[in-house]
Scaffold this active site. Sequence first.
Site, PDB file in Angstrom:
ATOM      1  N   GLU A   1       0.154   5.329   0.592  1.00 52.55           N
ATOM      2  CA  GLU A   1      -0.769   6.154   1.101  1.00 52.55           C
ATOM      3  C   GLU A   1      -0.270   7.593   0.708  1.00 52.55           C
ATOM      4  OE1 GLU A   1      -1.051   5.706   5.359  1.00 52.55           O
ATOM      5  OE2 GLU A   1      -2.482   3.918   4.922  1.00 52.55           O
TER       6      GLU A   1
ATOM      7  N   ASN B   1       0.952  -1.239  -0.013  1.00 51.44           N
ATOM      8  CA  ASN B   1      -0.022   0.087  -0.029  1.00 51.44           C
ATOM      9  C   ASN B   1       0.939   1.422  -0.050  1.00 51.44           C
ATOM     10  OD1 ASN B   1       0.540  -0.766   2.731  1.00 51.44           O
ATOM     11  ND2 ASN B   1      -0.845   0.133   3.384  1.00 51.44           N
TER      12      ASN B   1
ATOM     13  N   CYS C   1      -4.032   0.706  -2.470  1.00 52.63           N
ATOM     14  CA  CYS C   1      -3.879  -0.671  -1.687  1.00 52.63           C
ATOM     15  C   CYS C   1      -2.931  -1.533  -2.513  1.00 52.63           C
ATOM     16  CB  CYS C   1      -5.321  -1.300  -2.073  1.00 52.63           C
ATOM     17  SG  CYS C   1      -6.683  -0.765  -0.909  1.00 52.63           S
TER      18      CYS C   1
ATOM     19  N   GLU D   1      -3.028  -4.736  -3.098  1.00 53.13           N
ATOM     20  CA  GLU D   1      -3.410  -5.607  -3.972  1.00 53.13           C
ATOM     21  C   GLU D   1      -3.734  -5.149  -5.510  1.00 53.13           C
ATOM     22  OE1 GLU D   1      -4.652  -4.841  -1.173  1.00 53.13           O
ATOM     23  OE2 GLU D   1      -6.013  -6.373  -0.362  1.00 53.13           O
TER      24      GLU D   1
ATOM     25  N   CYS E   1     -10.051  -5.382   0.494  1.00 54.02           N
ATOM     26  CA  CYS E   1     -11.246  -4.531   0.522  1.00 54.02           C
ATOM     27  C   CYS E   1     -12.125  -4.372  -0.517  1.00 54.02           C
ATOM     28  CB  CYS E   1     -10.720  -3.049   0.964  1.00 54.02           C
ATOM     29  SG  CYS E   1     -10.381  -2.274  -0.744  1.00 54.02           S
TER      30      CYS E   1
ATOM     31  N   CYS F   1     -10.433  -3.701  -3.997  1.00 53.92           N
ATOM     32  CA  CYS F   1      -9.727  -4.505  -4.478  1.00 53.92           C
ATOM     33  C   CYS F   1     -10.257  -5.845  -5.058  1.00 53.92           C
ATOM     34  CB  CYS F   1      -8.788  -4.954  -3.273  1.00 53.92           C
ATOM     35  SG  CYS F   1      -7.572  -3.420  -3.070  1.00 53.92           S
TER      36      CYS F   1
END
Length: 136
Positions: A50, A48, A59, A61, A90, A93
């Site tokens: 940010e 990830n 993310c 993934e 999530c 994803c």
Amino acid sequence: MVDLAPATTKRLIESARRARANAYAPYSRYLVGAAVLSADGRVFVGCNVENSSYGLSMCAERNAIAAAVVAGTTPVAVAVVTEAPPAGPCGACRQVLAEFPTLTTVVSAAPSGPDYTLASVHELLPHAFRLDAKES
Ligand code: THU
């Protein structure tokens, strides 16, 4: 679901763990690593990333999927490593994983230990959105 050999599953989890070590998560401090297995046996990783404009965060993934797509490969499985207890991908994803019909298997694991769980993308997101509205 593709039948992953135990050694392949282990390799995928270890790749995701290494990727997780590079996660850039200064805001949530929640580190995630992901590793996508392609049909030709190669592994593509993501973590990830940010951003101070929080909504721009990406993310693990989706970064791993992007790496696999850039390489022109066919994704067949993904491993996700979060802090314990392991969390699944999530919702966003899940939709991205569902885009690739060849990608059937999701492995979830913690940063250490031999345990993992397996799920199919269909289990995680039944009735995924598709432009052709085909039942999936
Ligand atoms: N995150 C992922 O990388 N993958 C997921 O499936 C869920 C959440 C990241 C986004 C954010 O950087 C942090 O975890 C906390 O939500």
